[in-house]
Design a protein around this motif. Structure first.
Motif, PDB file in Angstrom:
ATOM      1  N   ILE A  14     -28.602  51.874  40.853  1.00 44.56           N
ATOM      2  CA  ILE A  14     -27.580  51.142  41.593  1.00 44.56           C
ATOM      3  C   ILE A  14     -26.180  51.639  41.251  1.00 44.56           C
ATOM      4  N   VAL A  15     -26.058  52.320  40.120  1.00 48.12           N
ATOM      5  CA  VAL A  15     -24.790  52.959  39.770  1.00 48.12           C
ATOM      6  C   VAL A  15     -25.125  54.362  39.267  1.00 48.12           C
ATOM      7  N   SER A  16     -24.500  55.373  39.830  1.00 48.41           N
ATOM      8  CA  SER A  16     -24.836  56.736  39.426  1.00 48.41           C
ATOM      9  C   SER A  16     -23.593  57.518  39.016  1.00 48.41           C
ATOM     10  N   ASP A  17     -23.665  58.104  37.829  1.00 52.85           N
ATOM     11  CA  ASP A  17     -22.661  59.059  37.349  1.00 52.85           C
ATOM     12  C   ASP A  17     -21.231  58.579  37.541  1.00 52.85           C
ATOM     13  N   VAL A  18     -20.986  57.340  37.169  1.00 55.01           N
ATOM     14  CA  VAL A  18     -19.640  56.813  37.331  1.00 55.01           C
ATOM     15  C   VAL A  18     -18.808  57.175  36.101  1.00 55.01           C
ATOM     16  N   GLY A  19     -17.624  57.671  36.317  1.00 55.85           N
ATOM     17  CA  GLY A  19     -16.750  57.998  35.197  1.00 55.85           C
ATOM     18  C   GLY A  19     -15.299  57.741  35.555  1.00 55.85           C
ATOM     19  N   PHE A  20     -14.563  57.163  34.635  1.00 53.12           N
ATOM     20  CA  PHE A  20     -13.124  56.988  34.822  1.00 53.12           C
ATOM     21  C   PHE A  20     -12.493  56.678  33.474  1.00 53.12           C
ATOM     22  N   GLU A  21     -11.175  56.771  33.434  1.00 48.79           N
ATOM     23  CA  GLU A  21     -10.455  56.416  32.212  1.00 48.79           C
ATOM     24  C   GLU A  21      -9.333  55.469  32.568  1.00 48.79           C
ATOM     25  N   ILE A  22      -9.034  54.549  31.671  1.00 47.87           N
ATOM     26  CA  ILE A  22      -7.888  53.678  31.890  1.00 47.87           C
ATOM     27  C   ILE A  22      -6.979  53.793  30.677  1.00 47.87           C
ATOM     28  N   ALA A  23      -5.724  54.169  30.929  1.00 51.53           N
ATOM     29  CA  ALA A  23      -4.759  54.304  29.840  1.00 51.53           C
ATOM     30  C   ALA A  23      -4.229  52.931  29.462  1.00 51.53           C
TER      31      ALA A  23
END
Lengths: 539, 284
Positions: free
Chosen positions: A27-36
């Motif tokens: 249901i979620v695939s290869d999600v990536g992010f960054e939060i400063a």
């Protein structure tokens, strides 16, 4: 044990996150992010796109039946996913905190506000007195009263907006490095929403908190986001800084989303409609008053609607707009005043009205999920309406196909049951069920509020087409001023059961006379206006 | 264009049920007990009141489970004595479910004073312990089996009404019922076409639960002497007749008890399996 030095300025990073259901479906695939630190990342997408799953994964939580298959989530130098159940407890609340969507169900109704506030601190080993001092400090920061009288109230004794601010205050108790907010303003009025948004922005900037803000409302995104991540079918399709995103989204789906988002400041002028062309109004309401028991909810409401015209009825929750529509269709019987269809006065109870009146005045419900009988196929539901108004089964299947085609569904979908259809398709079925009765007036009660923006736009387009092609008169009840602009010819603004203002859409939205309309408009977020203010004029 | 296919829904439900191993097991066990009760009489080696030996004789080739307090064959009487408890308990729970559903939906749909009145009536009935209520009626009116069925059904009525009322209420507040009201669908049609199909699953499970309890109550009534009368064979009655010989010839008491327990267990496991497969927990 008191908290050591406040944790400030830690970066949240998600890499290659995948969540699967028990059956193996991702249901979620290869999600990536960054939060400063100090940054707000808005996660947007339609319902079912996996945005809530991603947001709770930051707390190492997934709903029952799902599991985090792979990926890495780190906050500062803490690896969230490798925590033991015990160390996770000290992580949640202190390092990462969560604000739920519906504040009324997130609070325990039987526990006083103060006790619920300090509970999280007590769990982390604080003593009561320190926790109380901290609670008062944070309450002041979110601009809530700090006196004992307020602290001793139960959740039902404060307003929804205050409750949501309390939810944020609780999340802020231990000064977390990361704040996860899941649609925190969805259930709130526009005025309250504006306050909460401002508060979230303020807190994140002041305390260097990295925030993940989940929402489906692009106007909110425009108002608050530093960066935007768009999700679809469990994947992030675009991540961008907010300014460039609103000016020139790179992904097709983002463009589609932005295009579909209703904006009160952008008008699409109506063409080819001569107002008042027909001498006699098709629907006339005069001096309508309604009450629940002894409590009055509607007061002396009067208006007229002509064939081919759409009148929007706008008001916040509790303004009596749903009661008004129920009075007109004959579902709410505690009413006084006159409702006339085609010059014939209507009885307060739909059952006592003539077949003609019941046929020509059709009602479409807010929730497409409960308006269709789950045990009946689409064809049966629509066909039943046909039997009732046509009085026979003659030409039934032909009429069903015709109605389905008119609302943009396929004829073979008639054999499906509602649970096989999406929300938008269900709402189309409801419209088809009304259309098969050959109505003259369509009363639509918040019919798009349960739908995603893209679907909402499609439904609104359908209504516009029906109005223009079939000459239907429409009563469109909504709390969302942004939706009104492209659909309505005239607007009636309801405030506490009274008519605040009625007039042509353009006039009401650009030159509101009544203070209530003015404040409503001022608080309604417009994407184009906000992005103009924040990032200069749009291209 | 398709004619609507109401059958499809029922088919889906039936297929889902039969795919479950637990349902099949429960169904097989229930069918076995019912088969013994209904086909048994054809296979019984002796008549219902044939004396085949001395009272409380041990098992022999003549009488596989020994003889009872009069010297009748226990095995034959087990085969002969199941019919009454099976048909009486099924009919009693069916009657209670149907009447309870009718009353419950009516009360929920009409609402107001009718709903209140039905609620009060239920409370009054509930105040009597079931067995006391049943024995009171039977001692006044006699021991006719059909009377037992009716009285037991009346005893279950409050339970059945309550459940149907609450599940019907959930359906009545849905907007599809409001829609049907608005277009002026006749009320009986709203009940049968809009509400009833949405509450059949809980009603089926309710029927199963009532059946389990009815088996116990009806066997218990026979044991107490309010049910089937001698010389007829009946499992509950046999327990009473032969209990004085429990130490000498235990089969006369143990065999009917085992049969009653098997019947109740089979029905109960079937009901549980059905309710799990249909996800009744979510609707209740």
């Amino acid at each position: 044990m008191a908290d050591p030095a406040p944790i400030q300025g830690r970066r949240a990073a998600v890499r290659d996150l995948s969540v699967t259901l028990k059956g193996g479906r991702e249901i979620v695939s290869d999600v990536g992010f960054e939060i400063a630190p100090g940054e707000i990342l808005c996660l947007i997408g339609e319902s079912g796109s996996g945005k809530t799953t991603v947001s709770t994964a930051l707390l190492a939580h997934v709903r029952a039946g799902a599991r985090i298959a792979s990926g890495q989530i780190s906050i500062g130098d803490v690896d969230v996913l490798s925590q033991t159940p015990r160390s996770l407890l000290s992580l949640r609340g202190k390092t990462v905190a969560y604000v739920a969507q519906d504040p009324t169900s997130a609070f325990n109704p039987a526990i006083r506000i103060l006790d619920q506030m300090i509970e999280v601190a007590l769990c982390h080993g604080w003593d009561r007195k320190t926790a109380r001092t901290r609670a008062i400090e944070i309450l002041a920061e979110v601009s809530l009263p700090t006196h004992d009288d307020f602290l001793c109230r139960f959740p039902h004794q404060v307003s929804g907006g205050q409750l949501q601010r309390l939810g944020i205050a609780i999340a802020m108790m231990l000064e977390p490095a990361v704040l996860v907010l899941d649609e925190p303003t969805t259930g709130l009025d526009v005025a309250t929403q504006a306050i909460v948004l401002k508060l979230v922005r303020q807190l994140c900037t002041d305390h260097g908190i990295a925030a993940l803000y989940v929402t489906h409302d692009l106007a909110v995104v425009a108002a608050i986001a530093d960066r935007v991540a768009v999700m679809r079918n469990g994947r992030i399709v675009e991540t961008d800084a907010a300014g460039p995103f609103f000016k020139a989204p790179s992904h097709d789906y983002s463009r589609e989303l932005l295009q579909a988002a209703p904006d009160p400041a952008l008008a699409r002028p109506r063409t080819g409609m001569a107002l008042g062309a027909s001498a006699q109004p098709i629907l006339r309401v005069a001096g309508l008053a309604a009450r629940y028991g002894l409590a009055p909810v509607l007061n002396e409401v009067s208006f007229e609607v002509h064939a081919g015209e759409c009148l929007a009825i706008v008001g916040e929750s509790g303004s009596g707009k749903t009661t008004l529509s129920k009075c007109i269709v004959g579902q709410h019987t505690q009413q006084n005043g006159l409702v006339e269809l085609d010059g014939v006065a209507l009885h307060a109870r739909s059952r006592n009205r003539s077949l003609k009146a019941r046929r020509e005045l059709q009602y479409i419900f807010q929730s497409p999920f409960s308006a269709l009988n789950p045990r009946k196929t689409v064809g049966e539901s629509i066909g039943m309406a046909h039997n009732l108004v046509a009085g026979s089964k003659k030409n039934r299947s032909q009429a069903v196909v015709e109605a389905l085609t008119k609302v943009g569904l396929r004829a073979d979908q008639a054999t499906l049951r509602p649970d096989r259809l999406s929300g938008g398709e269900r709402q189309r079925v409801c419209i088809a069920r009304a259309l098969i009765c050959k109505p003259k007036v369509l009363v639509c009660d918040e019919i798009t509020s349960a739908l995603d923006v893209v679907v909402q736009e499609a439904i609104l387009d359908l209504l516009v087409r029906l109005r223009d092609e079939e000459g239907l008169a429409m009563l469109f009840v909504t709390h969302n001023l942004a939706v009104v602009r492209n659909l309505a010819d005239r607007v009636l603004v309801l405030d506490k059961g009274k008519t605040a203002e009625i007039g042509a859409t353009e006039d009401v939205l650009t030159r509101p006379q009544h203070p209530y309309t003015q404040s409503l408009l001022a608080n309604t977020l417009s994407i184009s206006t906000i992005s103009g203010q924040r990032w200069g004029s749009t291209s | 264009m398709s004619a609507p296919v109401p059958q499809a829904i029922e088919d889906g439900r039936a297929r889902r049920l039969l795919a479950s191993w637990r349902v099949r097991r429960g169904l097989a066990a229930t069918a076995a007990v019912v088969a013994i009760a209904y086909l048994g009489p054809l296979l019984a080696p002796h008549g219902v009141s044939d004396i085949v030996g001395v009272p409380f004789d041990v098992a022999s080739r003549q009488a596989w489970f020994g003889t009872d307090y009069l010297g009748q064959d226990v095995f034959s009487r087990i085969l002969l004595g199941g019919r009454s408890v099976v048909w009486m308990s099924v009919l009693a729970s069916l009657l209670a479910t149907v009447c309870g559903a009718a009353l419950g939906i009516f009360a929920a749909y009409v609402g107001g004073i009718v709903d209140l009145a039905v609620g009060w009536l239920n409370d009054v009935l509930l105040a009597f312990p079931l067995i006391v209520l049943v024995i009171l009626f039977l001692s006044m009116l006699g021991h006719d089996p059909s009377l037992i069925v009716i009285v037991v059904a009346i005893g279950w009525l409050p339970t059945a009404t309550r459940l149907s009322r609450s599940v019907a209420l959930a359906s009545i507040h849905q907007e599809y019922v409001a829609w049907a009201e608005l277009v002026g669908m006749p009320r009986y049609k709203i009940v049968f076409l809009e509400i009833l199909p949405n509450i059949t699953t809980p009603l089926i499970v309710q029927f199963g639960a009532l059946l389990t309890w009815s088996i116990g109550v009806i066997a218990g009534l026979s044991f107490l002497g309010f049910g089937i009368q001698p010389p007829n064979a009946d499992w509950g009655l046999m327990v009473n007749e032969n209990r004085s010989g429990l130490m000498i010839a235990p089969w006369g008491t143990v065999a009917p008890i085992v049969m009653i327990a098997m019947f109740a267990l089979a029905v109960n496991s079937l009901t549980d399996a059905v309710s799990d497969v249909l996800g009744i927990g979510e609707t209740l």
